[in-house]
Design a protein around this motif. Structure first.
Motif, mmCIF file in Angstrom:
data_model
loop_
_atom_site.group_PDB
_atom_site.id
_atom_site.type_symbol
_atom_site.label_atom_id
_atom_site.label_comp_id
_atom_site.label_asym_id
_atom_site.label_seq_id
_atom_site.Cartn_x
_atom_site.Cartn_y
_atom_site.Cartn_z
ATOM 1 N N LEU A 122 104.413 68.931 124.093
ATOM 2 C CA LEU A 122 103.624 69.731 123.150
ATOM 3 C C LEU A 122 104.376 69.919 121.838
ATOM 4 N N LEU A 123 105.685 70.156 121.922
ATOM 5 C CA LEU A 123 106.470 70.310 120.702
ATOM 6 C C LEU A 123 106.505 69.016 119.908
ATOM 7 N N ALA A 124 106.636 67.890 120.595
ATOM 8 C CA ALA A 124 106.665 66.602 119.908
ATOM 9 C C ALA A 124 105.328 66.308 119.235
ATOM 10 N N ILE A 125 104.225 66.594 119.928
ATOM 11 C CA ILE A 125 102.900 66.370 119.332
ATOM 12 C C ILE A 125 102.719 67.233 118.087
ATOM 13 N N ALA A 126 103.147 68.493 118.169
ATOM 14 C CA ALA A 126 103.009 69.394 117.023
ATOM 15 C C ALA A 126 103.845 68.909 115.838
ATOM 16 N N LEU A 127 105.064 68.473 116.092
ATOM 17 C CA LEU A 127 105.926 68.027 115.011
ATOM 18 C C LEU A 127 105.409 66.752 114.372
ATOM 19 N N VAL A 128 104.921 65.815 115.183
ATOM 20 C CA VAL A 128 104.369 64.573 114.630
ATOM 21 C C VAL A 128 103.108 64.866 113.830
ATOM 22 N N SER A 129 102.296 65.789 114.316
ATOM 23 C CA SER A 129 101.071 66.143 113.590
ATOM 24 C C SER A 129 101.382 66.751 112.227
ATOM 25 N N LEU A 130 102.466 67.521 112.147
ATOM 26 C CA LEU A 130 102.834 68.155 110.885
ATOM 27 C C LEU A 130 103.473 67.176 109.909
ATOM 28 N N SER A 131 104.287 66.258 110.429
ATOM 29 C CA SER A 131 105.044 65.369 109.541
ATOM 30 C C SER A 131 104.394 64.011 109.329
ATOM 31 N N GLY A 132 103.385 63.682 110.127
ATOM 32 C CA GLY A 132 102.742 62.389 109.987
ATOM 33 C C GLY A 132 103.314 61.369 110.957
ATOM 34 N N SER A 136 109.529 60.205 112.086
ATOM 35 C CA SER A 136 108.997 61.489 112.554
ATOM 36 C C SER A 136 108.942 61.554 114.074
ATOM 37 N N VAL A 137 108.668 60.422 114.722
ATOM 38 C CA VAL A 137 108.653 60.402 116.188
ATOM 39 C C VAL A 137 110.056 60.619 116.734
ATOM 40 N N ILE A 138 111.057 59.991 116.118
ATOM 41 C CA ILE A 138 112.436 60.189 116.560
ATOM 42 C C ILE A 138 112.839 61.654 116.424
ATOM 43 N N ILE A 139 112.502 62.268 115.294
ATOM 44 C CA ILE A 139 112.834 63.686 115.083
ATOM 45 C C ILE A 139 112.094 64.565 116.088
ATOM 46 N N ALA A 140 110.819 64.250 116.318
ATOM 47 C CA ALA A 140 110.024 65.061 117.245
ATOM 48 C C ALA A 140 110.556 64.977 118.668
ATOM 49 N N GLY A 193 97.693 58.754 120.977
ATOM 50 C CA GLY A 193 97.340 58.613 119.569
ATOM 51 C C GLY A 193 98.141 59.499 118.648
ATOM 52 N N ALA A 194 99.248 60.064 119.136
ATOM 53 C CA ALA A 194 100.073 60.959 118.323
ATOM 54 C C ALA A 194 101.441 60.359 118.021
ATOM 55 N N GLY A 195 101.587 59.053 118.244
ATOM 56 C CA GLY A 195 102.869 58.412 118.000
ATOM 57 C C GLY A 195 102.897 57.687 116.665
ATOM 58 N N VAL A 196 103.565 56.536 116.646
ATOM 59 C CA VAL A 196 103.630 55.741 115.426
ATOM 60 C C VAL A 196 102.258 55.142 115.150
ATOM 61 N N SER A 197 102.124 54.529 113.981
ATOM 62 C CA SER A 197 100.847 53.948 113.583
ATOM 63 C C SER A 197 100.323 53.001 114.656
ATOM 64 N N THR A 198 99.021 53.048 114.895
ATOM 65 C CA THR A 198 98.426 52.245 115.970
ATOM 66 C C THR A 198 98.582 50.749 115.728
ATOM 67 N N GLU A 199 98.766 50.331 114.472
ATOM 68 C CA GLU A 199 98.959 48.910 114.198
ATOM 69 C C GLU A 199 100.341 48.439 114.627
ATOM 70 N N THR A 200 101.298 49.349 114.692
ATOM 71 C CA THR A 200 102.665 48.991 115.058
ATOM 72 C C THR A 200 102.736 48.728 116.557
ATOM 73 N N PRO A 201 103.246 47.561 116.957
ATOM 74 C CA PRO A 201 103.308 47.281 118.402
ATOM 75 C C PRO A 201 104.398 48.078 119.101
ATOM 76 N N THR A 202 103.998 48.990 119.940
ATOM 77 C CA THR A 202 104.897 49.669 120.878
ATOM 78 C C THR A 202 104.230 49.589 122.244
ATOM 79 N N TRP A 203 105.013 49.777 123.278
ATOM 80 C CA TRP A 203 104.435 49.672 124.618
ATOM 81 C C TRP A 203 103.326 50.699 124.820
ATOM 82 N N GLY A 204 103.498 51.889 124.282
ATOM 83 C CA GLY A 204 102.460 52.903 124.410
ATOM 84 C C GLY A 204 101.199 52.541 123.643
ATOM 85 N N ASN A 205 101.353 52.029 122.420
ATOM 86 C CA ASN A 205 100.191 51.625 121.629
ATOM 87 C C ASN A 205 99.435 50.477 122.280
ATOM 88 N N ILE A 206 100.169 49.517 122.832
ATOM 89 C CA ILE A 206 99.516 48.368 123.469
ATOM 90 C C ILE A 206 98.676 48.824 124.664
#
Length: 294
Positions: free
Chosen positions: A139-149, A154-158, A232-245
């Motif tokens: 929940l904290l990570a989702i909130a931080l990513v939502s605030l910072s984009g 931002s994902v690393i910081i969150a 849908g709260a991580g890096v840009s959906t176009e960027t290939p990550t295992w979660g996005n895929i």
């Protein structure tokens, strides 16, 4: 005569020559985990030199192709090569995992040294850490990513912020016991400066547990990144990550199960390997484990 009747094979000789002392012997599981992790890391690092397609290139006429031919693992709903995206996805996921582990260990070490040595700062610092630990990490990570984009930074910081309190508590507990040792009291009596005492006398005691903790943070960060991307709260959906895929392929799982299976398999192998390596490092570096085995 016995040796002539039963000659030693080359493999047996090699294993005997490379055998380690009993206290440093490890099982086949950790060795396999290490090899798997090395393969995943090297394949991600050298991905630009051998992947057959651009992981971002879309081909509408070749969407949802089954494995085979030019597409080893088939294609995704946008016609992108799955093999290329899974391999490139490891680069981002590993970068986030290692980045979160390094930053959280570094900051947690600094804060934990101060909290463990200075009694006046201990109460304030630990109350702040307890407050952060009371909030669920996701929940904290989702909130931080939502605030910072949505971005890799931002994902690393969150992910890092919820992990710092755990490192602080670990370092603080080590420092609290180490500062009562005679060599630390002698350094204080001799008038050694505080930075010298912290760096030269106390910090070395924290290295072994921090190495182990860093492996767990890395594995946890990779998993949290996958969860954030899947939601849908991580890096840009176009960027290939295992979660996005996996997030992009969940609606087409019945058509092509590989859209989730292959990135999920790589994610599971990576996290399992890191955790096994962390457990082995704990067994080798923890004196209590060595005494128990003896």
């Amino acid at each position: 005569m016995a040796n002539a009747a039963h000659p030693v094979s080359a493999s047996q000789w090699l294993l005997g020559a490379l055998s380690l002392p009993r206290k440093w012997r490890i099982g086949a599981g950790p060795v396999t985990a290490f090899l798997v992790l090395v393969i995943i890391v090297l394949s991600a690092i050298f991905a630009p030199y051998y992947v057959p397609f651009d992981p971002m290139a879309m081909e509408a006429t070749k969407r949802l192709q089954p494995p085979g031919g030019d597409y080893i693992l088939g294609t995704d709903p946008f016609g992108r090569d799955m093999f290329s995206r899974v391999v490139y996805g490891g680069r981002i996921s590993l970068l986030i995992g290692v980045g979160a582990a390094v930053i959280s260990v570094f900051l947690g070490l600094l804060i934990g040294l101060v909290a463990g040595f200075f009694r006046l700062a201990d109460a304030l610092i630990m109350r702040v850490m307890d407050s952060l630990m009371s909030i669920p990490a996701i929940l904290l990570a989702i909130a931080l990513v939502s605030l910072s984009g949505a971005s890799i930074g931002s994902v690393i910081i969150a992910i890092t912020i919820p992990e710092i309190p755990r490192v602080v508590r670990l370092v603080r507990s080590v420092v609290l016991s180490a500062r009562e040792e005679p060599y630390v009291e002698a350094a204080i009596a001799q008038g050694s400066s505080m930075p010298k005492i912290l760096i030269q006398h106390l910090m070395p005691n924290t290295m072994a547990p921090l190495i182990v903790q860093g492996t767990y943070i890395c594995a946890s960060a990779i998993l949290i990144e996958a969860i954030l991307s899947f939601l849908g709260a991580g890096v840009s959906t176009e960027t290939p990550t295992w979660g996005n895929i996996m997030a992009e392929g969940r609606d087409y799982f019945q058509i092509n199960p590989g859209l989730i299976f292959w990135p999920g398999l790589m994610l599971s192998l990576c996290i399992l390997s890191i955790n096994l390596i962390g457990d082995t490092a704990r067994d080798l570096l923890d004196p209590r484990m060595k005494k128990r085995e003896a």
